[in-house]
Design an enzyme around this catalytic site. Structure first.
Site, short mmCIF file in Angstrom:
data_model
loop_
_atom_site.label_atom_id
_atom_site.label_comp_id
_atom_site.label_asym_id
_atom_site.label_seq_id
_atom_site.Cartn_x
_atom_site.Cartn_y
_atom_site.Cartn_z
N PRO A 98 17.23 28.28 -34.27
CA PRO A 98 16.68 26.95 -33.98
C PRO A 98 17.57 26.19 -32.98
CG PRO A 98 16.61 27.38 -36.31
CD PRO A 98 17.42 28.48 -35.70
N SER A 100 18.33 23.23 -33.04
CA SER A 100 19.19 22.26 -33.74
C SER A 100 20.48 22.90 -34.25
CB SER A 100 18.43 21.62 -34.90
OG SER A 100 18.04 22.59 -35.85
N CYS A 101 20.57 24.23 -34.19
CA CYS A 101 21.78 24.93 -34.64
C CYS A 101 22.71 25.16 -33.46
CB CYS A 101 21.44 26.29 -35.26
SG CYS A 101 20.52 26.18 -36.79
N ILE A 102 23.98 24.92 -33.68
CA ILE A 102 24.97 25.08 -32.62
C ILE A 102 25.35 26.54 -32.50
CG2 ILE A 102 27.22 24.35 -31.78
CD1 ILE A 102 26.93 21.89 -33.60
#
Length: 102
Positions: A98, A100-102
């Site tokens: 995703p 939103s994941c680093i």
């Protein structure tokens, strides 16, 4: 890139996420889970199915949205996938990491 899971060669990106959901199966998910030290239960597979469904609908995933999904709450999500729930569950579900994941 390619990786072999459960005797099946699959296409993966540089971070090890499957690039083709049609190559995914439960045995692959179980091998990825094993690498993460997780034994998958029916509840895990319920979450993975939800993630795959959202991916097919092109819905952006976040921990908050999964917590509101009715499948699991945020606490359960962290209990099921303790080392980074969204990142690890996405990998097991055979969907891209995703945004939103680093």
């Amino acid at each position: 890139m390619e990786k072999v899971y459960a005797g099946k060669t699959v296409s993966v990106d540089k971070d090890g996420y499957l690039t083709d959901l049609s190559q995914w199966n439960k045995e692959i998910a179980m091998e990825i889970a094993k690498e993460e030290g997780i034994v998958l239960t029916d509840k895990h597979f319920e979450v993975l199915a939800y993630l795959q469904d959202q991916q097919r609908k092109e819905v952006a995933l976040s921990i908050r949205s999964i917590g509101k999904s009715g499948v699991v709450d945020i606490k359960q999500f962290y209990e099921l996938f303790p080392k980074g729930p969204l990142k690890i569950s996405s990998k097991m579900a055979g969907i891209p990491k995703p945004k939103s994941c680093i």
